[in-house]
Each structure stands twice: as structure tokens, then as C-alpha cells.
Scaffold this motif. Structure first.
Motif, PDB file in Angstrom:
ATOM      1  N   GLN A   1      16.299   2.753  -2.628  1.00 27.49           N
ATOM      2  CA  GLN A   1      15.131   3.612  -2.419  1.00 27.49           C
ATOM      3  C   GLN A   1      13.915   2.715  -2.305  1.00 27.49           C
ATOM      4  OE1 GLN A   1      15.107   6.701  -1.711  1.00 27.49           O
ATOM      5  NE2 GLN A   1      12.930   6.969  -1.680  1.00 27.49           N
ATOM      6  N   PRO A   2      13.291   2.546  -1.156  1.00 25.80           N
ATOM      7  CA  PRO A   2      13.675   3.131   0.126  1.00 25.80           C
ATOM      8  C   PRO A   2      14.958   2.482   0.642  1.00 25.80           C
ATOM      9  CG  PRO A   2      11.941   1.526   0.458  1.00 25.80           C
ATOM     10  CD  PRO A   2      12.151   1.641  -1.026  1.00 25.80           C
TER      11      PRO A   2
ATOM     12  N   PRO B   1       0.818  -1.214   0.000  1.00 23.85           N
ATOM     13  CA  PRO B   1       0.000   0.000   0.000  1.00 23.85           C
ATOM     14  C   PRO B   1       0.854   1.268   0.000  1.00 23.85           C
ATOM     15  CG  PRO B   1       0.038  -0.980   2.187  1.00 23.85           C
ATOM     16  CD  PRO B   1       0.767  -1.922   1.265  1.00 23.85           C
ATOM     17  N   ALA B   2       0.553   2.189  -0.912  1.00 22.44           N
ATOM     18  CA  ALA B   2       1.240   3.489  -0.906  1.00 22.44           C
ATOM     19  C   ALA B   2       0.692   4.318   0.246  1.00 22.44           C
ATOM     20  CB  ALA B   2       0.998   4.199  -2.240  1.00 22.44           C
ATOM     21  N   GLY B   3       1.523   5.174   0.799  1.00 21.35           N
ATOM     22  CA  GLY B   3       1.091   6.083   1.854  1.00 21.35           C
ATOM     23  C   GLY B   3       0.834   5.425   3.192  1.00 21.35           C
TER      24      GLY B   3
ATOM     25  N   LEU C   1       8.946  -3.859  -5.592  1.00 21.77           N
ATOM     26  CA  LEU C   1       7.857  -3.390  -4.727  1.00 21.77           C
ATOM     27  C   LEU C   1       7.030  -2.433  -5.546  1.00 21.77           C
ATOM     28  CD1 LEU C   1       9.383  -2.433  -1.253  1.00 21.77           C
ATOM     29  CD2 LEU C   1       8.050  -4.430  -1.833  1.00 21.77           C
ATOM     30  N   ILE C   2       5.753  -2.719  -5.681  1.00 21.00           N
ATOM     31  CA  ILE C   2       4.842  -1.847  -6.410  1.00 21.00           C
ATOM     32  C   ILE C   2       3.935  -1.189  -5.374  1.00 21.00           C
ATOM     33  CG2 ILE C   2       3.164  -1.694  -8.290  1.00 21.00           C
ATOM     34  CD1 ILE C   2       5.855  -2.976  -9.128  1.00 21.00           C
ATOM     35  N   ALA C   3       4.169   0.084  -5.118  1.00 26.03           N
ATOM     36  CA  ALA C   3       3.351   0.821  -4.139  1.00 26.03           C
ATOM     37  C   ALA C   3       2.150   1.427  -4.870  1.00 26.03           C
ATOM     38  CB  ALA C   3       4.179   1.905  -3.461  1.00 26.03           C
ATOM     39  N   LYS C   4       0.964   0.992  -4.481  1.00 26.82           N
ATOM     40  CA  LYS C   4      -0.275   1.495  -5.099  1.00 26.82           C
ATOM     41  C   LYS C   4      -1.178   2.102  -4.053  1.00 26.82           C
ATOM     42  CE  LYS C   4      -0.691  -1.653  -8.958  1.00 26.82           C
ATOM     43  NZ  LYS C   4      -1.561  -2.557  -9.647  1.00 26.82           N
TER      44      LYS C   4
ATOM     45  N   LEU D   1       5.435   4.948   1.396  1.00 24.85           N
ATOM     46  CA  LEU D   1       6.033   5.177   0.080  1.00 24.85           C
ATOM     47  C   LEU D   1       5.068   5.938  -0.817  1.00 24.85           C
ATOM     48  CD1 LEU D   1       7.442   1.592  -0.655  1.00 24.85           C
ATOM     49  CD2 LEU D   1       8.740   3.594   0.098  1.00 24.85           C
ATOM     50  N   GLN D   2       5.624   6.713  -1.719  1.00 18.70           N
ATOM     51  CA  GLN D   2       4.834   7.327  -2.779  1.00 18.70           C
ATOM     52  C   GLN D   2       4.466   6.217  -3.775  1.00 18.70           C
ATOM     53  OE1 GLN D   2       3.877  10.608  -3.004  1.00 18.70           O
ATOM     54  NE2 GLN D   2       4.751  10.808  -0.966  1.00 18.70           N
TER      55      GLN D   2
END
Length: 115
Positions: free
Chosen positions: A72-73, A49-51, A112-115, A92-93
Motif C-alpha cells: 500500500q500503495p 507530498p500527500a494528495g 514513505l511519510i505522506a504529509k 496518497l492520503q
């Protein structure tokens, strides 16, 4: 009855009320697992999850040590064979981030796919 037998329990009760319950922050975070095995990271793609702060549990099932790394991160975790550990990742953004195995950089990768 001695005064100290009344004062100590009262002080302990006050301290417990003032401090409150201990937070279980890391235990309540969303958790994801990445395993190093046969020179690869499993899974090789992980949606997070992003954010949202979350934790990644790293486990080394290979015959030798492995270093889980990301620029990054920023994270780095070296594990002996059979060991596991975790890192807490700050929010994460949205985007794609690369985690790789330092000892197998060409084959050990997880996106890592941040959505």
C-alpha cells in the motif's frame, strides 16, 4: 505546383493544431529517489507530498537483483544490478507507507511519510 504539395503541409498543420503539444506529465511530477545498496534502501525515510501525484526513481547499486515492493500503495519493480527505473504514485492520503526490498525484507526498508 501540384495540389498534393499544398494539401499535405496544410493537413500536417491542422493535425498539429488539433492535437496540441504533447504533455510531459511524468517529467513534471515531483521526483524522489530510493537506492538499494548493501541490503538496505537509502534513504530509509522519505517525506512525500500527500494528495499529489509523484514519481519514485528506483536504482539498484547492489551486486545482485533487487525487488522494490509495497503493498500500500501497490507497487513492484525488479531491477538488475546497476539498473534504474521509476513508478508514478497516485496521490496518497496523509500517513506512513512501507517500501521494502523483497530480497532483503529484514534490512531493506524505506518508510514513505505522506504529509
Amino acid at each position: 505546383m501540384r495540389l498534393s504539395s499544398l494539401v499535405v503541409p496544410a493537413l500536417l498543420l491542422c493535425a498539429a493544431l488539433f492535437v496540441g503539444p504533447a504533455p510531459a506529465a511524468a517529467a513534471e511530477l515531483p521526483a524522489f529517489q530510493i537506492v538499494a545498496k548493501d541490503g538496505k534502501l537509502i534513504p530509509n525515510r522519505l517525506e512525500v507530498p500527500a494528495g499529489t501525484k509523484f514519481k519514485i526513481i528506483f536504482r539498484n547499486e547492489g551486486p545482485g537483483p533487487e525487488e522494490f515492493e509495497s503493498t500500500q500503495p501497490r507497487m513492484e519493480k525488479v531491477l538488475a544490478p546497476g539498473a534504474s527505473s521509476f513508478v508514478v504514485v497516485q496521490p496518497l492520503q496523509p500517513g506512513t507507507y512501507r517500501i521494502f526490498g523483497e530480497f532483503h525484507p529484514d534490512t531493506a526498508e524505506c518508510l514513505l511519510i505522506a504529509k
